[in-house]
Design a protein around this motif. Structure first.
Motif, mmCIF file in Angstrom:
data_model
loop_
_atom_site.group_PDB
_atom_site.id
_atom_site.type_symbol
_atom_site.label_atom_id
_atom_site.label_comp_id
_atom_site.label_asym_id
_atom_site.label_seq_id
_atom_site.Cartn_x
_atom_site.Cartn_y
_atom_site.Cartn_z
ATOM 1 N N GLY A 298 1.666 4.625 -8.153
ATOM 2 C CA GLY A 298 0.679 3.896 -7.259
ATOM 3 C C GLY A 298 1.050 3.701 -5.880
ATOM 4 N N GLU A 299 2.536 3.071 -5.999
ATOM 5 C CA GLU A 299 2.910 2.665 -4.672
ATOM 6 C C GLU A 299 3.122 3.802 -3.681
ATOM 7 O OE1 GLU A 299 6.335 0.241 -5.473
ATOM 8 O OE2 GLU A 299 5.109 -1.676 -5.416
ATOM 9 N N LEU A 300 3.578 4.864 -4.358
ATOM 10 C CA LEU A 300 3.728 6.137 -3.308
ATOM 11 C C LEU A 300 2.524 6.518 -2.948
ATOM 12 C CD1 LEU A 300 6.558 7.983 -5.443
ATOM 13 C CD2 LEU A 300 6.446 7.058 -3.169
ATOM 14 N N VAL A 301 1.434 6.659 -3.541
ATOM 15 C CA VAL A 301 0.023 7.031 -3.161
ATOM 16 C C VAL A 301 -0.727 6.087 -2.320
ATOM 17 C CG1 VAL A 301 -2.138 7.817 -4.125
ATOM 18 C CG2 VAL A 301 -0.018 8.799 -5.303
ATOM 19 N N ARG A 302 -0.936 4.973 -2.989
ATOM 20 C CA ARG A 302 -1.636 3.967 -2.203
ATOM 21 C C ARG A 302 -1.042 3.419 -0.994
ATOM 22 N NH1 ARG A 302 -5.650 6.572 -3.587
ATOM 23 N NH2 ARG A 302 -6.729 6.256 -5.614
ATOM 24 N N GLU A 303 0.280 3.033 -1.289
ATOM 25 C CA GLU A 303 1.106 2.244 -0.037
ATOM 26 C C GLU A 303 1.863 3.168 1.064
ATOM 27 O OE1 GLU A 303 0.343 -0.798 -0.120
ATOM 28 O OE2 GLU A 303 -0.480 -0.749 -2.152
ATOM 29 N N ALA A 304 2.545 4.304 0.436
ATOM 30 C CA ALA A 304 3.111 5.221 1.074
ATOM 31 C C ALA A 304 2.357 6.181 1.914
ATOM 32 C CB ALA A 304 4.360 5.658 0.665
ATOM 33 N N GLY A 305 0.986 6.459 1.125
ATOM 34 C CA GLY A 305 0.331 7.490 1.613
ATOM 35 C C GLY A 305 0.714 9.015 1.298
ATOM 36 N N TRP A 306 1.444 9.138 0.251
ATOM 37 C CA TRP A 306 1.929 10.540 -0.307
ATOM 38 C C TRP A 306 0.744 10.988 -0.955
ATOM 39 C CZ3 TRP A 306 7.460 10.912 -2.569
ATOM 40 C CH2 TRP A 306 8.358 10.549 -1.762
ATOM 41 N N SER A 307 0.422 12.311 -0.599
ATOM 42 C CA SER A 307 -0.529 13.093 -1.374
ATOM 43 C C SER A 307 -0.037 13.283 -2.955
ATOM 44 C CB SER A 307 -0.697 14.635 -0.942
ATOM 45 O OG SER A 307 0.466 15.397 -1.270
ATOM 46 N N PHE A 308 -1.206 13.454 -3.710
ATOM 47 C CA PHE A 308 -0.923 13.671 -5.085
ATOM 48 C C PHE A 308 0.109 14.904 -5.411
ATOM 49 C CE2 PHE A 308 -5.291 12.220 -6.904
ATOM 50 C CZ PHE A 308 -4.877 10.798 -6.698
ATOM 51 N N GLU A 309 0.079 15.798 -4.463
ATOM 52 C CA GLU A 309 0.888 16.890 -4.599
ATOM 53 C C GLU A 309 2.321 16.570 -4.253
ATOM 54 O OE1 GLU A 309 -2.151 16.776 -2.952
ATOM 55 O OE2 GLU A 309 -3.180 18.289 -4.334
#
Length: 90
Positions: free
Chosen positions: A31-42
């Protein structure tokens, strides 16, 4: 992998924090990578050796449980501060 991705909590793995079943990858981390760091699911899937469905399921759980995620984040920060204090003391 089966078509159903499960989020589980077991006391002997990741201290009972929610994680993807069959892995040691926590929901908070994803969640932190996707929502906070803005990483794509891929990107998350590639970096953590997961599939997109796993990343989607973890992100959905993260979004659906904001109070739990905030509690886990606070615990993580407290542990880090404790480690930092110990390392400065030596």
């Amino acid at each position: 992998m089966s078509s159903t991705v499960r989020i589980v909590k077991t006391p002997d793995v990741l201290h009972g924090k929610p994680r993807l079943e069959g892995t040691r990858v926590g929901v908070l981390q994803i969640g932190e990578l996707v929502r906070e760091a803005g990483w794509s699911f891929e990107k998350v899937a590639d970096q953590l050796d997961l599939d997109i469905a796993q990343v989607e399921a973890a992100t959905e759980y993260y979004d659906d449980h904001p109070e739990l995620m905030e509690t886990l984040r606070a615990q993580k920060e407290a542990r880090q501060q404790s480690v930092d204090a110990l390392s400065r003391a030596e």
